[in-house]
Design an enzyme around this catalytic site. Structure first.
Site, PDB file in Angstrom:
ATOM      1  N   HIS A  97      41.815  40.109  39.137  1.00 21.35           N
ATOM      2  CA  HIS A  97      40.931  39.187  38.409  1.00 21.35           C
ATOM      3  C   HIS A  97      40.711  39.701  36.972  1.00 21.35           C
ATOM      4  O   HIS A  97      40.887  38.956  36.008  1.00 21.35           O
ATOM      5  CB  HIS A  97      39.597  39.065  39.165  1.00 21.35           C
ATOM      6  CG  HIS A  97      38.561  38.219  38.481  1.00 21.35           C
ATOM      7  ND1 HIS A  97      38.210  36.965  38.929  1.00 21.35           N
ATOM      8  CD2 HIS A  97      37.784  38.447  37.400  1.00 21.35           C
ATOM      9  CE1 HIS A  97      37.273  36.459  38.145  1.00 21.35           C
ATOM     10  NE2 HIS A  97      36.988  37.348  37.200  1.00 21.35           N
ATOM     11  N   GLU A  98      40.371  40.974  36.855  1.00 20.68           N
ATOM     12  CA  GLU A  98      40.100  41.523  35.514  1.00 20.68           C
ATOM     13  C   GLU A  98      41.362  41.572  34.666  1.00 20.68           C
ATOM     14  O   GLU A  98      41.338  41.233  33.480  1.00 20.68           O
ATOM     15  CB  GLU A  98      39.468  42.921  35.610  1.00 20.68           C
ATOM     16  CG  GLU A  98      38.114  42.961  36.301  1.00 20.68           C
ATOM     17  CD  GLU A  98      37.146  41.890  35.841  1.00 20.68           C
ATOM     18  OE1 GLU A  98      37.205  41.477  34.662  1.00 20.68           O
ATOM     19  OE2 GLU A  98      36.336  41.429  36.660  1.00 20.68           O
ATOM     20  N   HIS A 139      42.065  38.225  33.135  1.00 17.62           N
ATOM     21  CA  HIS A 139      41.355  37.981  31.875  1.00 17.62           C
ATOM     22  C   HIS A 139      42.057  38.691  30.719  1.00 17.62           C
ATOM     23  O   HIS A 139      42.299  38.106  29.666  1.00 17.62           O
ATOM     24  CB  HIS A 139      39.929  38.549  31.939  1.00 17.62           C
ATOM     25  CG  HIS A 139      38.968  37.778  32.781  1.00 17.62           C
ATOM     26  ND1 HIS A 139      38.701  36.450  32.576  1.00 17.62           N
ATOM     27  CD2 HIS A 139      38.169  38.171  33.805  1.00 17.62           C
ATOM     28  CE1 HIS A 139      37.781  36.056  33.454  1.00 17.62           C
ATOM     29  NE2 HIS A 139      37.449  37.081  34.218  1.00 17.62           N
ATOM     30  N   ASP A 141      32.122  33.397  34.975  1.00 17.59           N
ATOM     31  CA  ASP A 141      33.188  32.925  34.075  1.00 17.59           C
ATOM     32  C   ASP A 141      33.128  31.408  33.936  1.00 17.59           C
ATOM     33  O   ASP A 141      33.284  30.863  32.838  1.00 17.59           O
ATOM     34  CB  ASP A 141      34.573  33.280  34.643  1.00 17.59           C
ATOM     35  CG  ASP A 141      34.798  34.771  34.747  1.00 17.59           C
ATOM     36  OD1 ASP A 141      34.175  35.523  33.974  1.00 17.59           O
ATOM     37  OD2 ASP A 141      35.612  35.183  35.601  1.00 17.59           O
TER      38      ASP A 141
HETATM   39  C1  NHX Z   1      28.196  38.579  44.628  1.00 17.15           C
HETATM   40  N1  NHX Z   1      29.239  39.671  42.735  1.00 17.15           N
HETATM   41  O1  NHX Z   1      27.351  38.150  43.881  1.00 17.15           O
HETATM   42  C2  NHX Z   1      29.086  39.697  44.160  1.00 17.15           C
HETATM   43  C3  NHX Z   1      28.492  41.035  44.542  1.00 17.15           C
HETATM   44  C4  NHX Z   1      35.198  38.316  40.540  1.00 17.15           C
HETATM   45  C5  NHX Z   1      35.953  40.624  40.296  1.00 17.15           C
HETATM   46  N2  NHX Z   1      28.352  38.135  45.837  1.00 17.15           N
HETATM   47  O2  NHX Z   1      33.996  37.527  36.196  1.00 17.15           O
HETATM   48  O3  NHX Z   1      31.453  40.603  39.344  1.00 17.15           O
HETATM   49  O4  NHX Z   1      30.570  37.887  42.664  1.00 17.15           O
HETATM   50  O5  NHX Z   1      35.548  39.236  34.972  1.00 17.15           O
HETATM   51  C6  NHX Z   1      27.204  40.169  34.283  1.00 17.15           C
HETATM   52  C7  NHX Z   1      28.407  39.481  34.163  1.00 17.15           C
HETATM   53  C8  NHX Z   1      27.091  39.188  38.972  1.00 17.15           C
HETATM   54  C9  NHX Z   1      26.570  40.252  35.495  1.00 17.15           C
HETATM   55  C10 NHX Z   1      28.969  38.872  35.279  1.00 17.15           C
HETATM   56  C11 NHX Z   1      26.517  39.769  37.875  1.00 17.15           C
HETATM   57  C12 NHX Z   1      28.884  38.352  37.633  1.00 17.15           C
HETATM   58  C13 NHX Z   1      32.608  39.173  37.110  1.00 17.15           C
HETATM   59  C14 NHX Z   1      28.830  37.853  40.088  1.00 17.15           C
HETATM   60  C15 NHX Z   1      34.184  39.867  38.842  1.00 17.15           C
HETATM   61  N3  NHX Z   1      34.448  39.586  35.665  1.00 17.15           N
HETATM   62  N4  NHX Z   1      31.123  38.497  39.970  1.00 17.15           N
HETATM   63  C16 NHX Z   1      33.730  38.686  36.285  1.00 17.15           C
HETATM   64  C17 NHX Z   1      31.795  39.447  39.359  1.00 17.15           C
HETATM   65  C18 NHX Z   1      29.952  38.731  42.096  1.00 17.15           C
HETATM   66  C19 NHX Z   1      28.252  38.466  38.879  1.00 17.15           C
HETATM   67  C20 NHX Z   1      27.129  39.662  36.635  1.00 17.15           C
HETATM   68  C21 NHX Z   1      28.320  38.962  36.534  1.00 17.15           C
HETATM   69  C22 NHX Z   1      34.761  39.710  40.203  1.00 17.15           C
HETATM   70  C23 NHX Z   1      32.994  39.018  38.565  1.00 17.15           C
HETATM   71  C24 NHX Z   1      29.874  38.798  40.623  1.00 17.15           C
HETATM   72 ZN    ZN Z   2      35.876  37.178  35.577  1.00 19.16          ZN
END
Ligand code: NHX
Ligand code: ZN
Length: 326
Positions: A149-150, A153, A226
């Site tokens: 995923h990262e 981006h 996103d």
């Molecule tokens: C959840 N977290 O909530 C889990 C633990 C898709 C690899 N069930 O898009 O971390 O799904 O590129 C700041 C910015 C939470 C704070 C983004 C807090 C996103 C972030 C939700 C990566 N990176 N998703 C991303 C992610 C999630 C979340 C945040 C945030 C993942 C994605 C979190």
């Molecule tokens: Zn993302």
């Protein structure tokens, strides 16, 4: 702003208190508000509050100066103030003070004599995404999805022109719930964004989900942030920035209080509102399709980069570009 008794009294009281001074008394009255649009014009007449000083968030030079002020209070060595200032676009003075303080705490906790640039970089991330959550157990399968995923981006960002360089990619989870993120840092302060740059940003935001789909044929809840960001940009392009062919320079949405969150009000018929939705959808769909193409065309690099990220957990923009251009 409607007949609120208390508010009217406050206004009258202010005007009364300010009366009785003349131009020679040498009295200056300062007041601050983040609702300038709601001030009664009686307050703003000459001889009353007759000058407005707008306090915007600091720009690049401002952030450098503010960081230097707070750095005076702590022991530090060879700080790249320009880098930290570039990485904190949109931060307030108070947030910058907090970042310097966090860096000092981090340096002490890790037994260092001086705060270094890396302490400040880590504290920027702590303030943006929370502290590292090192003990969190994530399955191998999910780790792979997070890494791809990262890299999705980062690759989509790197393969487009008019896109800020990738600064850092990490899959160390944070206390905010973020499982990973890709940091882009512009080399200069940007005051204007072109339509092309905005479309590229949206495409980059869709790159994470596109990677999940192309590589694993799954889509996850992880892309929610996103999706929100991509949608916010696309909606503003259509309804505020005059960037859709269909509506051109028509304000379909107006910003309410720019200093308090900047929420917006629709200024169009409900038929147009529904049509904005479909314009927004089309912009995001186009961007997503573009991201999918970029990832499919660079499948080998995706594997190489994701493998490296899985092994290292954090990679710098330079490491990323080195592998990409190998
Ligand atoms: C959840 N977290 O909530 C889990 C633990 C898709 C690899 N069930 O898009 O971390 O799904 O590129 C700041 C910015 C939470 C704070 C983004 C807090 C996103 C972030 C939700 C990566 N990176 N998703 C991303 C992610 C999630 C979340 C945040 C945030 C993942 C994605 C979190
Ligand atoms: Zn993302």
């Amino acid at each position: 702003m409607g007949g609120n008794d208390e508010r009217e009294q406050t206004l009258n009281q202010l005007l009364t208190e300010m009366d009785g001074f003349d131009g020679k008394k040498g009295v200056v009255i300062l007041a601050a508000t983040n609702r300038p649009e709601s001030l009664d014009s009686a307050l703003l007449r000459p001889g009353r509050f007759d000058r407005t000083v707008i306090m915007n968030l600091p720009d690049l030079e401002g952030r450098k100066a503010i960081l230097n002020v707070h750095l005076k209070n702590i022991k530090h060595k060879d700080i790249d103030v320009d880098l930290i200032a570039r990485a904190t676009a949109g931060s307030s003075g108070a947030e910058l003070a907090n970042i310097v303080n966090e860096a000092a705490l981090l340096a002490v906790r890790t037994g260092k004599e001086y705060v270094s640039t890396s302490d400040l970089e880590e504290s920027v991330e702590t303030v943006i995404a929370g502290a590292q959550k090192k003990g969190m157990v994530i399955s191998e399968k999910e780790k792979k999805i997070i890494a791809y995923h990262e890299i999705g981006h980062a690759l989509v960002a790197a393969m487009q022109t008019h896109s800020a360089p990738v600064h850092k990619i990490t899959i160390i989870p944070r206390t905010s719930g973020a499982l990973g993120y890709t940091m882009q840092v512009d080399s200069k302060e940007k005051y204007l964004l072109s339509k092309e740059e905005l479309l590229n940003k949206i495409t980059t935001f869709t790159g994470g989900r596109a990677a999940e789909k192309v590589i694993f044929d799954v889509i996850t809840t992880g892309a929610s942030n996103d999706i929100e960001q991509a949608t916010r940009i696309a909606r503003s392009m259509v309804s505020r920035y005059g960037m859709s062919d269909k509506y051109g320079m028509m304000a379909l949405e107006t910003v309410n209080n720019a200093y308090l969150g900047g929420d917006t009000t629709l200024a169009c018929s409900s038929a147009t509102a529904a049509d904005i939705d479909s314009e927004v959808r089309a912009i995001i769909e186009n961007a997503y399709n573009k991201a999918v193409e970029i990832i499919k065309a660079n499948r080998k690099k995706m594997d190489e980069l994701a493998g490296f990220l899985l092994e290292k957990e954090t990679i710098t923009g330079e490491e990323f570009m080195e592998i990409l251009n190998r």
